[in-house]
Design an enzyme around this catalytic site. Sequence first.
Site, mmCIF file in Angstrom:
data_model
loop_
_atom_site.group_PDB
_atom_site.id
_atom_site.type_symbol
_atom_site.label_atom_id
_atom_site.label_comp_id
_atom_site.label_asym_id
_atom_site.label_seq_id
_atom_site.Cartn_x
_atom_site.Cartn_y
_atom_site.Cartn_z
ATOM 1 N N ASN A 9 0.869 -1.181 0.000
ATOM 2 C CA ASN A 9 0.000 0.000 0.000
ATOM 3 C C ASN A 9 0.901 1.225 0.000
ATOM 4 O O ASN A 9 1.500 1.555 1.014
ATOM 5 C CB ASN A 9 -0.896 -0.040 1.247
ATOM 6 C CG ASN A 9 -1.726 1.224 1.394
ATOM 7 O OD1 ASN A 9 -1.781 2.059 0.487
ATOM 8 N ND2 ASN A 9 -2.393 1.363 2.541
ATOM 9 N N TRP A 10 0.977 1.877 -1.150
ATOM 10 C CA TRP A 10 1.913 3.000 -1.277
ATOM 11 C C TRP A 10 1.352 4.287 -0.672
ATOM 12 O O TRP A 10 2.059 5.294 -0.610
ATOM 13 C CB TRP A 10 2.266 3.233 -2.753
ATOM 14 C CG TRP A 10 3.030 2.109 -3.391
ATOM 15 C CD1 TRP A 10 3.368 0.906 -2.813
ATOM 16 C CD2 TRP A 10 3.560 2.066 -4.716
ATOM 17 N NE1 TRP A 10 4.064 0.131 -3.701
ATOM 18 C CE2 TRP A 10 4.201 0.811 -4.884
ATOM 19 C CE3 TRP A 10 3.558 2.957 -5.790
ATOM 20 C CZ2 TRP A 10 4.836 0.443 -6.068
ATOM 21 C CZ3 TRP A 10 4.190 2.578 -6.974
ATOM 22 C CH2 TRP A 10 4.818 1.343 -7.114
ATOM 23 N N LYS A 11 0.098 4.263 -0.273
ATOM 24 C CA LYS A 11 -0.545 5.444 0.334
ATOM 25 C C LYS A 11 -0.321 6.667 -0.567
ATOM 26 O O LYS A 11 -0.226 6.512 -1.780
ATOM 27 C CB LYS A 11 -0.033 5.645 1.769
ATOM 28 C CG LYS A 11 -0.151 4.337 2.593
ATOM 29 C CD LYS A 11 0.058 4.502 4.055
ATOM 30 C CE LYS A 11 -0.103 3.148 4.749
ATOM 31 N NZ LYS A 11 0.047 3.230 6.192
ATOM 32 N N HIS A 98 -9.316 1.028 5.067
ATOM 33 C CA HIS A 98 -8.026 1.228 5.749
ATOM 34 C C HIS A 98 -8.243 2.158 6.946
ATOM 35 O O HIS A 98 -9.051 3.082 6.886
ATOM 36 C CB HIS A 98 -7.002 1.824 4.779
ATOM 37 C CG HIS A 98 -5.621 1.797 5.329
ATOM 38 N ND1 HIS A 98 -5.169 2.752 6.220
ATOM 39 C CD2 HIS A 98 -4.611 0.910 5.161
ATOM 40 C CE1 HIS A 98 -3.921 2.440 6.562
ATOM 41 N NE2 HIS A 98 -3.558 1.334 5.932
ATOM 42 N N GLU A 100 -6.636 4.567 8.011
ATOM 43 C CA GLU A 100 -6.454 6.003 7.715
ATOM 44 C C GLU A 100 -7.709 6.586 7.086
ATOM 45 O O GLU A 100 -8.044 7.751 7.311
ATOM 46 C CB GLU A 100 -5.220 6.190 6.808
ATOM 47 C CG GLU A 100 -3.931 5.975 7.594
ATOM 48 C CD GLU A 100 -2.789 5.378 6.800
ATOM 49 O OE1 GLU A 100 -2.820 5.427 5.555
ATOM 50 O OE2 GLU A 100 -1.851 4.849 7.436
ATOM 51 N N GLU A 170 -4.953 -4.921 10.666
ATOM 52 C CA GLU A 170 -3.927 -3.888 10.837
ATOM 53 C C GLU A 170 -4.183 -3.129 12.134
ATOM 54 O O GLU A 170 -4.984 -2.189 12.165
ATOM 55 C CB GLU A 170 -3.976 -2.893 9.674
ATOM 56 C CG GLU A 170 -3.690 -3.503 8.319
ATOM 57 C CD GLU A 170 -3.096 -2.488 7.343
ATOM 58 O OE1 GLU A 170 -2.116 -2.835 6.698
ATOM 59 O OE2 GLU A 170 -3.596 -1.354 7.248
ATOM 60 N N GLY A 176 3.014 2.253 10.766
ATOM 61 C CA GLY A 176 3.983 3.336 10.598
ATOM 62 C C GLY A 176 4.709 3.703 11.884
ATOM 63 O O GLY A 176 5.381 4.725 11.954
ATOM 64 N N SER A 216 3.901 -2.234 10.259
ATOM 65 C CA SER A 216 5.354 -2.331 10.428
ATOM 66 C C SER A 216 5.921 -3.697 10.065
ATOM 67 O O SER A 216 6.831 -4.188 10.740
ATOM 68 C CB SER A 216 5.748 -1.924 11.852
ATOM 69 O OG SER A 216 5.357 -0.581 12.097
ATOM 70 N N GLY A 237 3.079 -1.171 4.256
ATOM 71 C CA GLY A 237 3.113 0.264 3.984
ATOM 72 C C GLY A 237 4.526 0.698 3.649
ATOM 73 O O GLY A 237 5.023 0.498 2.543
ATOM 74 N N GLY A 238 5.205 1.287 4.632
ATOM 75 C CA GLY A 238 6.529 1.879 4.430
ATOM 76 C C GLY A 238 7.511 0.998 3.662
ATOM 77 O O GLY A 238 8.170 1.469 2.725
HETATM 78 P P1 13P Z 1 3.363 0.304 7.692
HETATM 79 O O1 13P Z 1 3.864 -0.974 7.063
HETATM 80 O O2 13P Z 1 4.097 1.521 7.207
HETATM 81 O O3 13P Z 1 3.274 0.205 9.172
HETATM 82 O O4 13P Z 1 1.855 0.514 7.156
HETATM 83 C C1 13P Z 1 0.959 -0.540 7.220
HETATM 84 C C2 13P Z 1 -0.251 -0.179 6.456
HETATM 85 O O5 13P Z 1 -0.986 0.719 6.821
HETATM 86 C C3 13P Z 1 -0.530 -0.917 5.208
HETATM 87 O O6 13P Z 1 -1.802 -0.655 4.736
#
Ligand code: 13P
Length: 254
Positions: A9-11, A98, A100, A170, A176, A216, A237-238
């Site tokens: 997920n590149w957000k 998600h 967010e 999640e 993050g 993470s 994510g990251g």
């Molecule tokens: P991180 O891997 O950066 O913690 O993010 C997880 C995430 O929100 C994937 O959708």
Amino acid sequence: MRNKIVAGNWKMHKTLTESQALITEIRGIIRDEFRANTAEVVVCPTTLALPSSVKLVEGSSIFVGAQNVHQETQGAFTGEISAAMIASVGATHVIVGHSERRQYFNETNSACALKNKSSFAAGLTVLYCVGETLEERETEQHWAVIEKQIEEGLTGITSEEMHKMVIAYEPVWAIGTGKTASSAQAQEVHAFIRSLLNKKFGEPVAEATRILYGGSVKPDNAAELFAQPDIDGGLIGGASLKARDFFEIVKAAG
Ligand code: 13P
């Protein structure tokens, strides 16, 4: 045997050019170093990069997904994108719910249920996210929160449609933050989610549904997480923004 999934997920990261460079790099590493990968690999870039990403993964085993979808099929919803529009550019997956989006865009479980439904109607595979906040975990409310997210978010979904459903657990406190749920903590919740699916849809659906862990996930913790019996891959994510790290996580999934 459930086929594992690793989804990035590149957000809201990467311009079009940067997205194209990253996807090309990921494709190249997988082609050159890990042809035999069995896990389903999905990348979810910015919506603007969906069409070109689909072209860039053509002929590979990588799928492309969107990060959000609107629940209606069409209409006066300025700025929104329908499931059919996502499917029309060749993307095959979509992330729904998600944390967010729940936190910053007030996305509710019932909106998620409609988004899930319309995504299935367009033939998309859904990565439906659930998970508790730190406060909810510290006050032991996480079981109830997750149960509600599953119960309400899957309202109106049929057993047939569940073939295209992937759940992503999640925990918000692990996203993050560099603070991963331990493999035991994650496994406990994944088993709980599977028991909820069993109650709602019966054992065959519960056993066939992939449940991903997100929060993470990094190259150095992926293998241990993915070795848990109810963890069927990850939503990253990251680490998905670095081709080499993402690739190491794909490798950990087999
Ligand atoms: P991180 O891997 O950066 O913690 O993010 C997880 C995430 O929100 C994937 O959708």
